[in-house]
Motif scaffolding. Structure first.
Motif, PDB file in Angstrom:
ATOM      1  N   SER A 421       0.797  -1.227   0.000  1.00 50.82           N
ATOM      2  CA  SER A 421       0.000   0.000   0.000  1.00 50.82           C
ATOM      3  C   SER A 421       0.829   1.276   0.000  1.00 50.82           C
ATOM      4  O   SER A 421       0.271   2.362  -0.189  1.00 50.82           O
ATOM      5  CB  SER A 421      -0.928   0.019   1.227  1.00 50.82           C
ATOM      6  OG  SER A 421      -1.776  -1.114   1.237  1.00 50.82           O
ATOM      7  N   GLY A 422       2.113   1.160   0.233  1.00 56.79           N
ATOM      8  CA  GLY A 422       2.947   2.350   0.331  1.00 56.79           C
ATOM      9  C   GLY A 422       2.899   3.214  -0.911  1.00 56.79           C
ATOM     10  O   GLY A 422       2.880   4.447  -0.832  1.00 56.79           O
ATOM     11  N   LEU A 423       2.859   2.576  -2.082  1.00 54.67           N
ATOM     12  CA  LEU A 423       2.873   3.332  -3.333  1.00 54.67           C
ATOM     13  C   LEU A 423       1.563   4.059  -3.591  1.00 54.67           C
ATOM     14  O   LEU A 423       1.506   4.931  -4.469  1.00 54.67           O
ATOM     15  CB  LEU A 423       3.192   2.407  -4.508  1.00 54.67           C
ATOM     16  CG  LEU A 423       4.599   1.810  -4.536  1.00 54.67           C
ATOM     17  CD1 LEU A 423       4.772   0.916  -5.743  1.00 54.67           C
ATOM     18  CD2 LEU A 423       5.647   2.911  -4.535  1.00 54.67           C
ATOM     19  N   SER A 424       0.508   3.721  -2.863  1.00 53.55           N
ATOM     20  CA  SER A 424      -0.768   4.396  -3.073  1.00 53.55           C
ATOM     21  C   SER A 424      -0.954   5.600  -2.158  1.00 53.55           C
ATOM     22  O   SER A 424      -1.978   6.288  -2.238  1.00 53.55           O
ATOM     23  CB  SER A 424      -1.926   3.417  -2.867  1.00 53.55           C
ATOM     24  OG  SER A 424      -1.947   2.936  -1.536  1.00 53.55           O
ATOM     25  N   LEU A 425       0.037   5.881  -1.289  1.00 54.19           N
ATOM     26  CA  LEU A 425      -0.068   7.053  -0.420  1.00 54.19           C
ATOM     27  C   LEU A 425       0.057   8.320  -1.254  1.00 54.19           C
ATOM     28  O   LEU A 425       0.877   8.383  -2.179  1.00 54.19           O
ATOM     29  CB  LEU A 425       1.014   7.016   0.664  1.00 54.19           C
ATOM     30  CG  LEU A 425       0.891   5.878   1.679  1.00 54.19           C
ATOM     31  CD1 LEU A 425       2.078   5.882   2.623  1.00 54.19           C
ATOM     32  CD2 LEU A 425      -0.425   5.975   2.456  1.00 54.19           C
ATOM     33  N   PRO A 426      -0.737   9.334  -0.959  1.00 57.30           N
ATOM     34  CA  PRO A 426      -0.737  10.542  -1.794  1.00 57.30           C
ATOM     35  C   PRO A 426       0.609  11.260  -1.764  1.00 57.30           C
ATOM     36  O   PRO A 426       1.253  11.345  -0.713  1.00 57.30           O
ATOM     37  CB  PRO A 426      -1.843  11.399  -1.173  1.00 57.30           C
ATOM     38  CG  PRO A 426      -1.965  10.914   0.236  1.00 57.30           C
ATOM     39  CD  PRO A 426      -1.680   9.449   0.175  1.00 57.30           C
ATOM     40  N   GLN A 427       0.996  11.793  -2.902  1.00 54.16           N
ATOM     41  CA  GLN A 427       2.286  12.460  -3.028  1.00 54.16           C
ATOM     42  C   GLN A 427       2.180  13.976  -2.891  1.00 54.16           C
ATOM     43  O   GLN A 427       3.199  14.656  -2.790  1.00 54.16           O
ATOM     44  CB  GLN A 427       2.911  12.093  -4.370  1.00 54.16           C
ATOM     45  CG  GLN A 427       3.192  10.598  -4.530  1.00 54.16           C
ATOM     46  CD  GLN A 427       4.248  10.093  -3.557  1.00 54.16           C
ATOM     47  OE1 GLN A 427       5.420  10.436  -3.675  1.00 54.16           O
ATOM     48  NE2 GLN A 427       3.830   9.293  -2.590  1.00 54.16           N
ATOM     49  N   HIS A 428       0.962  14.522  -2.891  1.00 53.55           N
ATOM     50  CA  HIS A 428       0.805  15.961  -2.667  1.00 53.55           C
ATOM     51  C   HIS A 428       0.798  16.299  -1.180  1.00 53.55           C
ATOM     52  O   HIS A 428       0.875  17.468  -0.801  1.00 53.55           O
ATOM     53  CB  HIS A 428      -0.512  16.450  -3.285  1.00 53.55           C
ATOM     54  CG  HIS A 428      -1.717  15.944  -2.557  1.00 53.55           C
ATOM     55  ND1 HIS A 428      -2.335  14.756  -2.881  1.00 53.55           N
ATOM     56  CD2 HIS A 428      -2.410  16.451  -1.495  1.00 53.55           C
ATOM     57  CE1 HIS A 428      -3.359  14.561  -2.066  1.00 53.55           C
ATOM     58  NE2 HIS A 428      -3.426  15.568  -1.213  1.00 53.55           N
ATOM     59  N   THR A 429       0.693  15.291  -0.337  1.00 51.32           N
ATOM     60  CA  THR A 429       0.559  15.494   1.103  1.00 51.32           C
ATOM     61  C   THR A 429       1.926  15.735   1.733  1.00 51.32           C
ATOM     62  O   THR A 429       2.906  15.071   1.387  1.00 51.32           O
ATOM     63  CB  THR A 429      -0.100  14.260   1.748  1.00 51.32           C
ATOM     64  OG1 THR A 429      -1.389  14.066   1.161  1.00 51.32           O
ATOM     65  CG2 THR A 429      -0.246  14.420   3.243  1.00 51.32           C
ATOM     66  N   LEU A 430       1.977  16.659   2.677  1.00 53.45           N
ATOM     67  CA  LEU A 430       3.186  16.859   3.465  1.00 53.45           C
ATOM     68  C   LEU A 430       3.156  15.896   4.647  1.00 53.45           C
ATOM     69  O   LEU A 430       2.184  15.863   5.411  1.00 53.45           O
ATOM     70  CB  LEU A 430       3.263  18.297   3.986  1.00 53.45           C
ATOM     71  CG  LEU A 430       4.457  18.556   4.919  1.00 53.45           C
ATOM     72  CD1 LEU A 430       5.745  18.656   4.119  1.00 53.45           C
ATOM     73  CD2 LEU A 430       4.239  19.811   5.758  1.00 53.45           C
ATOM     74  N   TYR A 431       4.216  15.114   4.812  1.00 54.61           N
ATOM     75  CA  TYR A 431       4.350  14.198   5.945  1.00 54.61           C
ATOM     76  C   TYR A 431       5.394  14.768   6.904  1.00 54.61           C
ATOM     77  O   TYR A 431       6.454  15.239   6.476  1.00 54.61           O
ATOM     78  CB  TYR A 431       4.771  12.808   5.476  1.00 54.61           C
ATOM     79  CG  TYR A 431       3.777  12.162   4.531  1.00 54.61           C
ATOM     80  CD1 TYR A 431       2.774  11.320   5.000  1.00 54.61           C
ATOM     81  CD2 TYR A 431       3.826  12.424   3.154  1.00 54.61           C
ATOM     82  CE1 TYR A 431       1.855  10.746   4.129  1.00 54.61           C
ATOM     83  CE2 TYR A 431       2.910  11.851   2.284  1.00 54.61           C
ATOM     84  CZ  TYR A 431       1.927  11.018   2.777  1.00 54.61           C
ATOM     85  OH  TYR A 431       1.017  10.459   1.916  1.00 54.61           O
ATOM     86  N   MET A 432       5.094  14.719   8.175  1.00 54.19           N
ATOM     87  CA  MET A 432       6.017  15.231   9.188  1.00 54.19           C
ATOM     88  C   MET A 432       6.077  14.219  10.328  1.00 54.19           C
ATOM     89  O   MET A 432       5.043  13.796  10.844  1.00 54.19           O
ATOM     90  CB  MET A 432       5.543  16.587   9.717  1.00 54.19           C
ATOM     91  CG  MET A 432       6.477  17.242  10.719  1.00 54.19           C
ATOM     92  SD  MET A 432       5.859  18.877  11.268  1.00 54.19           S
ATOM     93  CE  MET A 432       6.151  19.855   9.790  1.00 54.19           C
ATOM     94  N   SER A 433       7.280  13.807  10.712  1.00 54.04           N
ATOM     95  CA  SER A 433       7.419  12.781  11.748  1.00 54.04           C
ATOM     96  C   SER A 433       8.147  13.334  12.968  1.00 54.04           C
ATOM     97  O   SER A 433       9.262  13.838  12.866  1.00 54.04           O
ATOM     98  CB  SER A 433       8.157  11.552  11.202  1.00 54.04           C
ATOM     99  OG  SER A 433       9.410  11.921  10.650  1.00 54.04           O
ATOM    100  N   PHE A 434       7.469  13.245  14.105  1.00 51.55           N
ATOM    101  CA  PHE A 434       8.072  13.590  15.397  1.00 51.55           C
ATOM    102  C   PHE A 434       8.651  12.319  15.995  1.00 51.55           C
ATOM    103  O   PHE A 434       7.986  11.282  16.050  1.00 51.55           O
ATOM    104  CB  PHE A 434       7.026  14.179  16.341  1.00 51.55           C
ATOM    105  CG  PHE A 434       7.541  14.398  17.741  1.00 51.55           C
ATOM    106  CD1 PHE A 434       8.171  15.583  18.073  1.00 51.55           C
ATOM    107  CD2 PHE A 434       7.405  13.413  18.705  1.00 51.55           C
ATOM    108  CE1 PHE A 434       8.666  15.778  19.353  1.00 51.55           C
ATOM    109  CE2 PHE A 434       7.895  13.595  19.987  1.00 51.55           C
ATOM    110  CZ  PHE A 434       8.528  14.792  20.313  1.00 51.55           C
TER     111      PHE A 434
END
Length: 635
Positions: A421-434
């Motif tokens: 499922s990783g490849l189906s995650l949206p690419q316009h989204t900003l991801y931020m990891s704490f």
């Protein structure tokens, strides 16, 4: 000079041997016992081919130490344990500062002289903020979040706003804040935090109804009152006050429920919000397993993913945890449970936990439930809150009813998610990891961030990789970032100090018996939470979103370049987990070493010198002498 050093080093180890005062039958036996002692305390020692000289002296001093002294992080990465003569003990770790290293401005700009790099290089941060905001308004979002300079700015802005918020609430100086909360870094690397750039005025406060929504995904185990983030004075109240045009909604996920069911619950609540407000832009925040639930929602419902502008993960379990691997194995073994049948990385922790007794499934699962924050009195409350689960009378029964939820915490299941499922995650989204890690892990130390309730989990995780043992007591540090298919659009925040509960939960959520209320003062939770959304609001990632964004998938060639197992160094300078699903979970047969122990964390051992027991502090004094001598030689 070399002779003087060899003599001094030999003298140091002779002192260690003298202080330990142990009478051993053979040298080989001494090293074998030392290795067994290290491993029974959760370590990963290998018996050396030759047990004499310095190796023998090191083995003798190990036998005089308690597990608490052996397992403390102090000195693991730059002191005694890293001397070549004792490397066989497996206690030398890569310094946290190396594991936590982040790309510098020169790395991301790479010689570029564009306006944003120029403003950041010149420390004109208000200009940099304006430039990023302008790009958010005008630029394709997929292209924007893939720009490492933009992500660098966002990373530094979160830290600077965090420092500003803490300074406002506590009066502490910036350097003191950064030293306390980010001990793996020299405070000077956070130049924006020292600039004192204040947050912009109230943003988008004039609205007749909310214009965007934030969905918060709780962790794998719900609080008994099911009020995470929402009690008076907690995060949702603070956000609603500061950002009234942002609707905050907690996803009512279940305890130890598989992510697909939690994603369906999120979809149901989003649909209900749409009926009220229309299809407004969305933001997700996931804590622990909530990170997996948030990502699963994105992967399962592309029509929702197109609307999600940001995903923030906190102490993410999206790459699984070896705690889950161990728990599933404990359940699988049932009455055949023996420490030697567990994964190799968990055997030392199991032996330390069991002491002289054979572990039973019930007592191990009870200890694990406690580490997750559950008490037996809460079982009825947990199960009554979930319609499809019959009330359980003990922890074993509860966990058997929730095998799918436990499986979702394992590293193989997480690897399967990223592969499918990783490849189906949206690419316009900003991801931020704490991310956070425990630095002071001595339970008896009042400044420690490791509560006794989680010592078992902590020991399991430190046993996975002695070179990179850092963890937050429930998830290893290297597993807390997302990477994989979103690596080139993830803002990986610097590693903060603290355990798995410290930055998200409050004293109202964790009984004092499981973690001392005073421990919550070690972190500035609310100020960090606000810094996330102040940063997004300033730039227009929050309150500046077109609707909806086209869904794109990452280029397969680029993903291949990232490496299918992500086992090497990444932009954060650390080492990342094997996502191939080939992690070794097979049991390794080793003899059980029984060490008398009345409570978890207690250990017998030590030697007598003239009839009097030698304290760990006396031996550590000799260790310090040896380390000082070696340092003088290096200088």
């Amino acid at each position: 000079m070399r002779r003087k050093f060899d003599f001094a080093l030999g003298l140091g180890f002779s002192l260690l041997a003298l202080v330990s005062g142990c009478a051993q039958t053979s040298n080989g036996s001494v090293c074998s016992q030392a290795a067994a002692k290290i491993n029974s305390c959760g370590g990963n020692a290998q018996v050396p081919a030759s047990c004499d000289g310095d190796s023998l002296s090191a083995a003798q001093q190990v036998l005089g130490l308690e597990c608490d002294d052996l397992n403390t992080q102090q000195g693991k990465s730059d002191g005694f344990w890293c001397l070549p003569v004792v490397s066989w003990l497996g206690k030398c770790a890569t310094p946290l500062s190396d594991v936590a290293k982040m790309p510098a401005l020169t790395d991301v700009c790479n010689g570029s002289t564009d306006s944003l790099c120029a403003a950041l290089t010149a420390s004109v941060y208000s200009t940099a903020r304006d430039l990023v905001s302008a790009r958010v308004k005008s630029e394709d979002r997929t292209t924007l979040v893939a720009d490492p300079v933009v992500r660098y700015y966002l990373r530094e802005r979160v830290v600077s706003l965090f420092a500003y918020n803490v300074g406002q609430s506590s009066g502490l100086a910036v350097d003191d804040i950064l030293k306390n909360q980010y001990p793996a870094y020299d405070p000077s690397v956070f130049s924006m935090a020292h600039a004192g750039l204040t947050p912009t005025a109230a943003i988008s406060s004039a609205c007749t109804k909310p214009t965007e929504a934030l969905f918060l995904f709780p962790g794998v185990i719900r609080n008994s009152d099911r009020q995470e983030f929402a009690r008076p004075g907690e995060q949702m109240e603070a956000l609603n006050k500061a950002l009234p045009c942002l609707r905050t909604v907690r996803v009512e996920s279940g305890s130890f429920v598989e992510p697909s069911k939690n994603a369906a619950q999120a979809k149901k609540q989003i649909d209900a919000l749409d009926a009220e407000l229309g299809p407004i832009p969305l933001h997700f925040l996931g804590y622990s397993q909530g990170s997996t639930n948030a990502l699963t929602t994105l992967a399962t419902y592309p029509e929702l993913a197109a609307r999600v502008a940001s995903v923030i993960t906190m102490n993410s379990a999206a790459h699984g945890s070896e705690v889950g691997d161990t728990m599933l194995k404990v359940i699988d073994l049932s009455s055949k449970l023996d420490c030697s049948n567990l994964p190799a990385f968990a055997q030392g922790a199991c032996k330390k936990f069991a002491g002289t007794a054979l572990p039973t499934q019930d007592n191990v699962l009870s200890a694990m439930a406690t580490a997750f924050g559950m008490t037996l009195d809460q079982l009825k409350t947990f199960t009554e809150a979930e319609d499809d689960v019959q009330p359980a009378t003990n922890f074993s029964q509860f966990f058997f009813q929730h095998l799918d939820g436990i499986s979702s915490l394992t590293t193989p299941t997480a690897a399967a998610f990223w592969a499918s499922s990783g490849l189906s995650l949206p690419q316009h989204t900003l991801y931020m990891s704490f991310r956070s890690a425990i630095v002071d892990d001595k339970v008896s130390d009042p400044n420690s961030d490791l509560p006794a309730s989680n010592e078992l989990f902590y020991d399991i995780l430190t046993g996975v990789d002695s070179k990179v043992p850092y963890n937050d007591m429930q998830v290893r540090l290297v597993n807390q970032s997302l990477n994989a298919s979103v690596a080139d659009r993830e803002v990986m925040l610097p590693v903060a100090v603290g355990n798995h509960w410290l930055w998200e939960l409050t004293p109202a959520a964790v009984p004092n018996s499981l973690m001392a209320t005073t421990m919550f003062s070690h972190a500035h939770r609310d100020e960090m939470f606000m810094a996330f959304y102040q940063t997004l609001a300033e730039t227009g990632i929050l309150f500046g979103n077109p609707q909806p964004q086209p869904l794109t998938t990452p280029d397969l060639g680029e993903v291949a370049d990232l490496g299918s197992d992500l086992g090497g160094a990444n932009l954060d300078g650390g080492v990342h987990p094997d996502l191939s699903g080939n992690a070794d979970l097979s049991p390794v047969t080793t003899p059980v070493v029984n060490t008398p122990s009345s409570t978890y964390g207690a250990s017998s051992g030590g030697c007598d010198f003239g009839g009097a027991p030698i304290s760990g502090s006396a031996i550590l004094l000799a260790i310090a002498l040896t380390a000082i001598i070696s340092r003088r030689r290096r200088v």
